[in-house]
Design a protein around this motif. Structure first.
Motif, PDB file in Angstrom:
ATOM      1  N   ALA A  18     -15.565   2.371   5.103  1.00 54.15           N
ATOM      2  CA  ALA A  18     -14.365   1.906   4.778  1.00 54.15           C
ATOM      3  C   ALA A  18     -15.170   1.517   3.406  1.00 54.15           C
ATOM      4  CB  ALA A  18     -15.238   0.651   5.523  1.00 54.15           C
ATOM      5  N   THR A  19     -15.958   2.316   2.553  1.00 52.01           N
ATOM      6  CA  THR A  19     -16.083   1.267   0.726  1.00 52.01           C
ATOM      7  C   THR A  19     -15.279   2.367   0.512  1.00 52.01           C
ATOM      8  OG1 THR A  19     -18.477   0.482   1.655  1.00 52.01           O
ATOM      9  CG2 THR A  19     -17.970   0.982  -0.963  1.00 52.01           C
ATOM     10  N   PRO A  20     -15.427   3.809   0.411  1.00 48.34           N
ATOM     11  CA  PRO A  20     -14.196   4.834  -0.684  1.00 48.34           C
ATOM     12  C   PRO A  20     -12.780   4.098  -0.215  1.00 48.34           C
ATOM     13  CG  PRO A  20     -15.857   5.724   1.370  1.00 48.34           C
ATOM     14  CD  PRO A  20     -15.595   4.563   1.210  1.00 48.34           C
ATOM     15  N   HIS A  21     -12.311   3.803   0.914  1.00 49.59           N
ATOM     16  CA  HIS A  21     -11.066   2.681   0.777  1.00 49.59           C
ATOM     17  C   HIS A  21     -10.769   1.929  -0.165  1.00 49.59           C
ATOM     18  CE1 HIS A  21     -11.278   4.805   5.355  1.00 49.59           C
ATOM     19  NE2 HIS A  21     -10.067   4.815   4.553  1.00 49.59           N
ATOM     20  N   VAL A  22     -11.890   1.140  -0.455  1.00 43.92           N
ATOM     21  CA  VAL A  22     -12.288   0.425  -1.360  1.00 43.92           C
ATOM     22  C   VAL A  22     -12.165   0.913  -2.796  1.00 43.92           C
ATOM     23  CG1 VAL A  22     -12.728  -1.989  -2.381  1.00 43.92           C
ATOM     24  CG2 VAL A  22     -12.798  -1.335   0.186  1.00 43.92           C
ATOM     25  N   ALA A  23     -12.499   1.885  -3.284  1.00 38.76           N
ATOM     26  CA  ALA A  23     -13.120   2.167  -4.752  1.00 38.76           C
ATOM     27  C   ALA A  23     -11.922   3.176  -4.529  1.00 38.76           C
ATOM     28  CB  ALA A  23     -14.331   3.666  -4.204  1.00 38.76           C
ATOM     29  N   GLY A  24     -11.586   3.886  -3.719  1.00 41.54           N
ATOM     30  CA  GLY A  24      -9.952   4.500  -3.925  1.00 41.54           C
ATOM     31  C   GLY A  24      -8.530   3.383  -5.051  1.00 41.54           C
ATOM     32  N   ALA A  25      -8.971   2.651  -3.878  1.00 43.47           N
ATOM     33  CA  ALA A  25      -7.639   1.502  -4.013  1.00 43.47           C
ATOM     34  C   ALA A  25      -7.995   0.934  -5.635  1.00 43.47           C
ATOM     35  CB  ALA A  25      -7.679   0.583  -2.898  1.00 43.47           C
ATOM     36  N   PHE A  26      -9.258   1.000  -6.010  1.00 37.86           N
ATOM     37  CA  PHE A  26      -9.412  -0.127  -6.803  1.00 37.86           C
ATOM     38  C   PHE A  26      -8.994   1.266  -8.429  1.00 37.86           C
ATOM     39  CE2 PHE A  26     -11.966  -2.717  -5.576  1.00 37.86           C
ATOM     40  CZ  PHE A  26     -11.485  -3.907  -6.777  1.00 37.86           C
ATOM     41  N   ALA A  27      -9.236   2.685  -7.663  1.00 31.82           N
ATOM     42  CA  ALA A  27      -8.171   3.678  -9.174  1.00 31.82           C
ATOM     43  C   ALA A  27      -6.521   3.684  -8.509  1.00 31.82           C
ATOM     44  CB  ALA A  27      -7.943   4.983  -8.969  1.00 31.82           C
TER      45      ALA A  27
END
Length: 452
Positions: free
Chosen positions: A394-403
């Motif tokens: 789940a976490t990298p979905h959010v990290a990518g969203a910040f990008a």
């Protein structure tokens, strides 16, 4: 002394299952048929009966509906077929209506095709729409502090721009470094290689080794579609900065009975954070992903064992970089793990494709957002792909969203971008310590369209 931080991702290759909603055996035949089965054309349909023992007779009756060809699909081997309460029939709506007249038939629905789960999770958070609008993470970077990366995996397409390894060793703990050069520190090309001997030797799944987790996380955050998986990650044109922060443990009590495992010391994580801060301006870093954690915290841990980590997060915040952290996989309904308990991080829980909170996901008032984390297919070591479960996914979905958001709003602060994600996300309500709590599941496309 704190225990070493544990991998937040569940190391489980995905297995799919289906749950059917039963209808009364003597229901009106029309009510048994899925409305998606239209009157035009033919349909591949799943015909479900009440008990596996009834499949044979129901199937024989179905074969009589249209006798000029074989409409019932071949059943699997006997030992498997005996466990199934359905068969597959291809035919018209009119034919299926005749089959529905059988009292043993419970329901008839389309036998739908399912794409790889990453293909499903990306549209769920609106990232596919964002890509079509030109928001792909181009010009930004994401740092993945994890178990390293398969540096030549086609999903990363030459976008790995910097690498490092901070892998502590302690003979008392039975830990050894995973850095390719054999030392506890390495910076430069190949430093985060997840396919070294130290990563591959003694792994329970030899083809993937011990260090596959970071590749999977990077694939979700910033992977690109390839011939092996026709699915982009959230920010498929962002640069990638992998940092190995795990160590190899052998015959250690920390491995919970396993002969070998990988764990991350807090010190290695903090060193990795400092390295990310060093590169933040050079690569226009949007986020740091930490799919790791340990412990149980029901209040913010900004003092004590969270104070040093908070200080590193503050430095990144000053440069507009979000620190995105997995909440953990213990199933706590009102607590998260360290370092998600640090108040200035973005703490992420996991939901499934139906937006239900994943049973394993930690949650509660300390959680900031949810993102998909069940059966997520993405890159893995050996140029392969696999499906994993966990708040790690789940976490990298959010990290990518910040990008994506950082690409559009170059000068916006992390609090502004997080505010957009929380305001526009889908509200997910659940019970936490006897009280109803609502946490948004991100929708990055909606966040991109909102005003900061």
């Amino acid at each position: 002394m704190r225990l070493p931080s544990l991998l937040a991702g569940a190391i489980v290759l995905a297995a799919t299952s289906a749950t059917f909603v039963a209808t009364p055996a003597f229901a009106d035949p029309e009510s048994k048929i899925d409305p998606e089965i239209t009157a035009t054309g033919e349909h591949r349909a799943i015909v479900r009966v009440q008990q596996p023992a009834q499949v044979g007779s129901a199937q024989a009756s179905a074969e009589q509906v249209k006798q000029d060809r074989k409409n019932v699909s071949t059943q699997p081997p006997t030992e498997v077929a005996g466990k199934l309460d359905f068969f597959v029939y291809r035919g018209t709506r009119a034919e299926l209506e005749k089959i529905a007249e059988q009292s043993d038939v419970v329901s008839i629905r389309k036998d739908k095709l399912n794409e790889p789960t990453l293909v499903q999770s990306i549209p769920l958070i609106g990232a596919d729409k964002a890509h079509r609008q030109g928001f792909t993470g181009r010009g930004t970077a994401v740092a993945i502090l994890d178990t390293g990366i398969d540096k030549d995996h086609p999903a990363f397409g030459g976008r790995i721009v910097a690498q490092a390894c901070f892998s502590a060793a302690d003979p008392v703990d039975g830990s050894k470094p995973l850095c390719p050069n054999g030392s506890q520190f390495q910076i430069g090309d190949g430093a985060a290689d997840a396919e070294t001997d130290a990563c591959m030797t003694g792994a329970p799944q030899p083809q993937y080794g011990l260090c596959y987790h970071g590749t999977h996380v990077a694939g979700i955050a910033a992977g690109q579609a390839t011939s092996g998986l026709a699915a982009n990650g959230v920010a498929p044109q962002a640069k990638i900065i992998p940092v190995q922060v795990f160590s190899r443990f052998e015959n250690s009590p920390y491995c919970a009975g396993r002969p070998v495992c990988v764990l991350a010391y807090d010190s290695s994580v903090l060193t990795g954070m400092a390295y990310a801060d060093l590169l933040a301006d050079q690569y226009n870093l949007a986020s740091v992903n930490l799919s790791l954690g340990g412990g149980q915290y029901d209040t913010a841990c900004d003092t004590g064992d969270g104070a040093d980590f908070k200080a590193e997060v503050d430095k990144l915040l000053a440069k507009g970089v979000a620190t995105v952290v997995a909440s953990g996989n213990n199933g706590y309904d009102a607590a998260v793990s360290w370092p998600a308990c640090v108040s200035n991080t973005v703490a992420v829980g996991a939901t499934d494709k139906q937006d239900a909170v994943a049973a394993f996901s930690n949650r509660g008032p300390l959680l900031d957002v949810f993102a998909p984390g069940v059966a997520i297919t993405a890159a893995i070591v050996d140029d392969s792909y696999a499906a994993l479960n966990g708040t790690s996914m789940a976490t990298p979905h959010v990290a990518g969203a910040f990008a994506l958001l950082h690409q559009k709003h170059r000068r916006a602060g992390v609090d502004q971008l997080l505010g957009a994600l929380t305001r526009t996300g889908k509200p997910i309500a659940y019970t936490s310590a006897g009280t109803e709590v609502t946490t948004p599941r991100i929708n990055v496309y909606a966040a991109l369209r909102s005003r900061l």
